[in-house]
Design a protein around this motif. Sequence first.
Motif, PDB file in Angstrom:
ATOM      1  N   ASN A   2       0.821  -0.831  -0.219  1.00 35.57           N
ATOM      2  CA  ASN A   2       0.065   0.131  -0.489  1.00 35.57           C
ATOM      3  C   ASN A   2       0.972   1.533   0.117  1.00 35.57           C
ATOM      4  O   ASN A   2       1.640   1.925   0.790  1.00 35.57           O
ATOM      5  CB  ASN A   2      -0.741   0.068   0.788  1.00 35.57           C
ATOM      6  CG  ASN A   2      -1.630  -0.996   1.354  1.00 35.57           C
ATOM      7  OD1 ASN A   2      -2.299  -1.930  -0.208  1.00 35.57           O
ATOM      8  ND2 ASN A   2      -2.380  -2.082   2.107  1.00 35.57           N
ATOM      9  N   PHE A   3       0.616   2.276  -0.815  1.00 38.07           N
ATOM     10  CA  PHE A   3       1.242   3.713  -0.935  1.00 38.07           C
ATOM     11  C   PHE A   3       0.383   5.016  -0.969  1.00 38.07           C
ATOM     12  O   PHE A   3      -0.442   4.677  -1.399  1.00 38.07           O
ATOM     13  CB  PHE A   3       1.975   3.309  -2.235  1.00 38.07           C
ATOM     14  CG  PHE A   3       2.823   2.515  -2.960  1.00 38.07           C
ATOM     15  CD1 PHE A   3       4.076   3.016  -3.223  1.00 38.07           C
ATOM     16  CD2 PHE A   3       2.799   1.138  -2.924  1.00 38.07           C
ATOM     17  CE1 PHE A   3       5.434   2.669  -3.466  1.00 38.07           C
ATOM     18  CE2 PHE A   3       3.561  -0.158  -2.843  1.00 38.07           C
ATOM     19  CZ  PHE A   3       5.201   0.832  -3.391  1.00 38.07           C
ATOM     20  N   PHE A   4       0.803   5.111  -0.197  1.00 36.47           N
ATOM     21  CA  PHE A   4       0.370   6.599  -0.820  1.00 36.47           C
ATOM     22  C   PHE A   4       1.530   7.778  -1.040  1.00 36.47           C
ATOM     23  O   PHE A   4       2.510   8.128   0.151  1.00 36.47           O
ATOM     24  CB  PHE A   4       0.322   7.111   1.434  1.00 36.47           C
ATOM     25  CG  PHE A   4      -0.381   8.984   1.413  1.00 36.47           C
ATOM     26  CD1 PHE A   4      -1.627   9.414   0.443  1.00 36.47           C
ATOM     27  CD2 PHE A   4      -0.577   8.716   2.899  1.00 36.47           C
ATOM     28  CE1 PHE A   4      -1.497  10.396  -0.046  1.00 36.47           C
ATOM     29  CE2 PHE A   4      -1.309  10.376   3.145  1.00 36.47           C
ATOM     30  CZ  PHE A   4      -1.895  10.726   1.586  1.00 36.47           C
ATOM     31  N   ASP A  67      -7.176   4.051   6.894  1.00 35.53           N
ATOM     32  CA  ASP A  67      -8.330   3.875   7.290  1.00 35.53           C
ATOM     33  C   ASP A  67      -8.564   3.002   5.517  1.00 35.53           C
ATOM     34  O   ASP A  67      -9.416   1.324   5.985  1.00 35.53           O
ATOM     35  CB  ASP A  67      -9.304   4.376   7.802  1.00 35.53           C
ATOM     36  CG  ASP A  67      -9.911   4.530   8.943  1.00 35.53           C
ATOM     37  OD1 ASP A  67      -8.299   4.066  10.012  1.00 35.53           O
ATOM     38  OD2 ASP A  67     -10.224   5.872   9.376  1.00 35.53           O
ATOM     39  N   HIS A  68      -8.140   3.483   4.624  1.00 38.34           N
ATOM     40  CA  HIS A  68      -8.908   2.800   3.012  1.00 38.34           C
ATOM     41  C   HIS A  68      -8.428   1.556   2.916  1.00 38.34           C
ATOM     42  O   HIS A  68      -8.724   0.542   2.602  1.00 38.34           O
ATOM     43  CB  HIS A  68      -8.900   3.834   2.137  1.00 38.34           C
ATOM     44  CG  HIS A  68      -8.753   3.282   0.783  1.00 38.34           C
ATOM     45  ND1 HIS A  68      -9.777   2.802   0.391  1.00 38.34           N
ATOM     46  CD2 HIS A  68      -7.832   2.789  -0.295  1.00 38.34           C
ATOM     47  CE1 HIS A  68      -9.569   2.563  -1.530  1.00 38.34           C
ATOM     48  NE2 HIS A  68      -8.465   2.289  -1.390  1.00 38.34           N
ATOM     49  N   PHE A  69      -7.127   1.820   4.090  1.00 39.87           N
ATOM     50  CA  PHE A  69      -5.735   0.658   3.722  1.00 39.87           C
ATOM     51  C   PHE A  69      -6.372  -0.592   4.742  1.00 39.87           C
ATOM     52  O   PHE A  69      -5.445  -1.423   4.768  1.00 39.87           O
ATOM     53  CB  PHE A  69      -4.299   0.954   3.241  1.00 39.87           C
ATOM     54  CG  PHE A  69      -4.279   1.378   1.927  1.00 39.87           C
ATOM     55  CD1 PHE A  69      -4.580   0.904   0.805  1.00 39.87           C
ATOM     56  CD2 PHE A  69      -3.459   2.890   1.888  1.00 39.87           C
ATOM     57  CE1 PHE A  69      -4.252   2.014   0.322  1.00 39.87           C
ATOM     58  CE2 PHE A  69      -2.845   3.011   1.036  1.00 39.87           C
ATOM     59  CZ  PHE A  69      -3.407   2.886  -0.402  1.00 39.87           C
ATOM     60  N   ASP A  70      -6.681  -0.563   5.215  1.00 45.13           N
ATOM     61  CA  ASP A  70      -7.487  -1.246   6.196  1.00 45.13           C
ATOM     62  C   ASP A  70      -6.199  -0.962   7.453  1.00 45.13           C
ATOM     63  O   ASP A  70      -5.720  -2.748   7.707  1.00 45.13           O
ATOM     64  CB  ASP A  70      -7.419  -2.888   5.702  1.00 45.13           C
ATOM     65  CG  ASP A  70      -8.783  -2.937   5.510  1.00 45.13           C
ATOM     66  OD1 ASP A  70     -10.068  -2.076   5.807  1.00 45.13           O
ATOM     67  OD2 ASP A  70      -8.890  -3.357   4.255  1.00 45.13           O
ATOM     68  N   GLY A  71      -5.275  -0.296   7.930  1.00 46.55           N
ATOM     69  CA  GLY A  71      -4.893  -0.263   9.078  1.00 46.55           C
ATOM     70  C   GLY A  71      -3.414  -0.347   8.372  1.00 46.55           C
ATOM     71  O   GLY A  71      -1.978  -0.910   9.916  1.00 46.55           O
ATOM     72  N   GLN A  72      -3.017  -0.931   7.233  1.00 46.16           N
ATOM     73  CA  GLN A  72      -1.241  -0.280   7.078  1.00 46.16           C
ATOM     74  C   GLN A  72      -1.023   0.041   5.211  1.00 46.16           C
ATOM     75  O   GLN A  72      -1.360  -0.162   4.569  1.00 46.16           O
ATOM     76  CB  GLN A  72      -1.820  -3.112   6.179  1.00 46.16           C
ATOM     77  CG  GLN A  72      -0.079  -3.146   5.783  1.00 46.16           C
ATOM     78  CD  GLN A  72       1.110  -2.970   7.225  1.00 46.16           C
ATOM     79  OE1 GLN A  72      -0.094  -3.580   7.882  1.00 46.16           O
ATOM     80  NE2 GLN A  72       1.399  -2.954   6.565  1.00 46.16           N
TER      81      GLN A  72
END
Length: 272
Positions: A2-4, A67-72
């Motif tokens: 998961n990237f931001f 939150d979108h990444f379910d905490g990861q």
Amino acid sequence: MNFFITGASSGIGLSCAMHMQALGHNVAVTVRKETDRQRLESIGFYVVMIDLTNIELIKPVFDQVVDHFDGQLDVLVNNAAFGQVGALEDIKVDVLKAQFNVNFFAVHELTICAIKQMRIQNGGKIVQISSVLGLVSMKMRGGYNSSKYALEGLCDTLRLELKGSNIHVSLIEPGPITSNFRKNALINFEKTVDIKHSVFNQDYQTQLTRLKKQGKAARFTLPAKACANKLEKIVKSKRPSARYYVTFPTYLFGFLKRILPASWLDNILARS
């Protein structure tokens, strides 16, 4: 993974987002305009709108992405930045503050949010998009130079403080890259600097010509994909390097800074 990625409407940010998505990763991005939000959502990104000059909004937006990444969250890429053109004696304090708000303080706020999250999940990677102008200085770019020097110091310190945490901090340091950076710098330059009444008026005319030039403004310009390729190296590495140079000028000036006396390097940079 998961990237931001911040500042992904065009240029380096968009290229990094597209590249990571193509590799099968999940990507969340920030933009400032509604049209960009719609465009990037249409190609599969999770998009949040934010003006990074508003520091108070950063943590809620960060929490929304986590939150979108379910905490990861595996990788944060701080890319959003802008260039302030003008001699330092023509740069007012409020203009310099605006430069640092985006290029440094917003980066710091997002970085400490990411560190807290990555400590919970026992690891992660933070990538800061810096510049060759975080290694050496160019005249008429003092505001931008200063913000990138500050970013370099921030990351050098974080690496020491995060040692043993499994949280890695790396800098990508590009030179000239194909993007909208020049166009945006021109708009900001004309808005914030009293060009007509400055003792640097003649130099500013040269700057205006360069900023308005169509196509490549400098030799050795590379596409933004060159930075995305470095990001891929960081992602795949178990122990990423502290710095990743991009473009020939970064390699050249990084080398010259190590070997030349300051006065010699100043003479070279003064002619650039």
